[in-house]
Scaffold this active site. Structure first.
Site, PDB file in Angstrom:
ATOM      1  CB  CYS A  86       7.704  -3.661  -4.514  1.00  0.00           C
ATOM      2  SG  CYS A  86       7.708  -4.915  -3.071  1.00  0.00           S
ATOM      3  CG  HIS A 203       2.821  -3.324  -5.201  1.00  0.00           C
ATOM      4  ND1 HIS A 203       3.632  -3.709  -6.005  1.00  0.00           N
ATOM      5  CD2 HIS A 203       3.412  -3.827  -3.967  1.00  0.00           C
ATOM      6  CE1 HIS A 203       4.408  -4.737  -5.545  1.00  0.00           C
ATOM      7  NE2 HIS A 203       4.337  -4.509  -4.225  1.00  0.00           N
ATOM      8  CD  GLU A 205       2.393  -2.396  -9.162  1.00  0.00           C
ATOM      9  OE1 GLU A 205       2.582  -1.282  -8.845  1.00  0.00           O
ATOM     10  OE2 GLU A 205       2.668  -3.413  -8.724  1.00  0.00           O
TER      11      GLU A 205
END
Lengths: 233, 79
Positions: A86, A203, A205
């Site tokens: 990002c 994302h 994560e």
């Protein structure tokens, strides 16, 4: 095995990355403040999402000049895997470590939802545990995620397998409707020429535990850990 | 000394802010405003010596604009 997670003023996904690495993958992960001048001793560098320096001027434009980025550039040249997620992707583009730029989403909205991605290259340190054509469901959260590069740059990327992920439908079709932000050629993530720098808008994560709605993001971190173990031995 | 730097999206880059602004102009009764681009102006008021032209170009190119997506111009407003 040690991960660095860079932290700029305004980074806000650093804790997500640290938690995922420490709790889900049980590896050592340390925050590294942007004023540090060395990233020596780290096997992987993660540039997390957020709004570094408030997105002032342009997303990533000011973070690019933080002292730590000189060390990151040197690490990139030595082959250390560098993952920019990002805002991390935006910083890598502003730094010139990746080509192109990320501009305002086509429909102007900040978009925060799960999207489908098709894996296009499984020979990178970030994707080696995947298969080409594999479909991942991972969230995006961005206002400036529309990837742009001129046609010559895009052709070079495509010819060298440097488009790592594309936005797709649930079935893996690359369509205009599946493109959340207007990115050229549905590009969600690209790698550098040597394959050790990946920038992606979604994302991973945030998608490493099924109770969060998806654990498809594990692919990226599991691949990185395997790569780092392999390199160390 | 005052320097004014203008940064605009390149014509080849989609500028959704410009499109949205053009739409809003139509709501104000301008039927065909044409192409609108939204950029930024950066004004530098400096008590020091003026950097030479090459230095100014480098600052505009490497920091104030992103040459992949934007064009810039600068003018010396007060010397």
């Amino acid at each position: 095995m040690k991960f660095a997670v860079l932290r700029f003023p305004g980074s806000n996904c650093d804790q997500d990355c640290l938690r995922t690495l420490r709790d889900t993958f049980e590896v050592t992960a340390e925050p590294v403040w942007h004023k540090e001048t060395s990233v020596a001793g780290y096997d992987v560098i993660v540039i997390p999402g957020g709004f570094s320096f408030g997105d002032y001027l342009r997303c990533g434009a000011i973070a690019r000049y933080s002292p730590v980025m000189t060390a990151v550039r040197e690490a990139a040249q030595k082959g250390t895997p560098i993952l920019g997620v990002c805002n991390g992707f935006q910083i890598l583009c502003e730094s010139g470590l990746l080509p192109g730029a990320l501009v305002r989403n086509r429909k102007l909205h900040f978009i925060c939802r799960h999207v489908h991605l098709r894996l296009e290259n499984n020979t990178t340190p970030f994707t080696r545990q995947g298969t080409i054509g594999q479909i991942l469901r991972i969230p995006i959260a961005h206002g400036e995620g529309c990837y742009f590069a001129d046609n010559d740059t895009l052709d070079t990327l495509e010819q060298n397998g440097r488009v790592a992920f594309r936005y797709c439908t649930e079935d893996g079709a690359i369509t205009e409707d599946a493109n959340p932000n207007g990115s050229v050629r549905n590009i969600a993530g690209i790698i550098n020429e040597n394959g050790n720098v990946l920038g992606l808008m979604p994302h991973p994560e945030r998608a490493c535990e099924s109770r969060l709605g998806s654990d498809d993001g594990r692919l990226v971190f599991a691949s990185l850990i395997e790569f780092a173990l392999h390199s160390a031995s | 000394m005052k320097i004014r730097v203008t940064v605009l999206p390149k014509p080849s880059v989609l500028d959704p802010q410009g499109v949205a602004t053009a739409d809003a102009m139509q709501h104000l009764g301008w039927k065909n405003p044409g192409r609108v681009r939204v950029g930024k102006i950066i004004e530098i008021e400096s008590p020091g010596e003026r950097p030479d032209e090459d230095k100014l170009h480098a600052i505009c190119r490497d920091l104030l604009s992103n040459p992949v997506i934007e064009d810039y111009t600068f003018e010396i407003v007060e010397s």
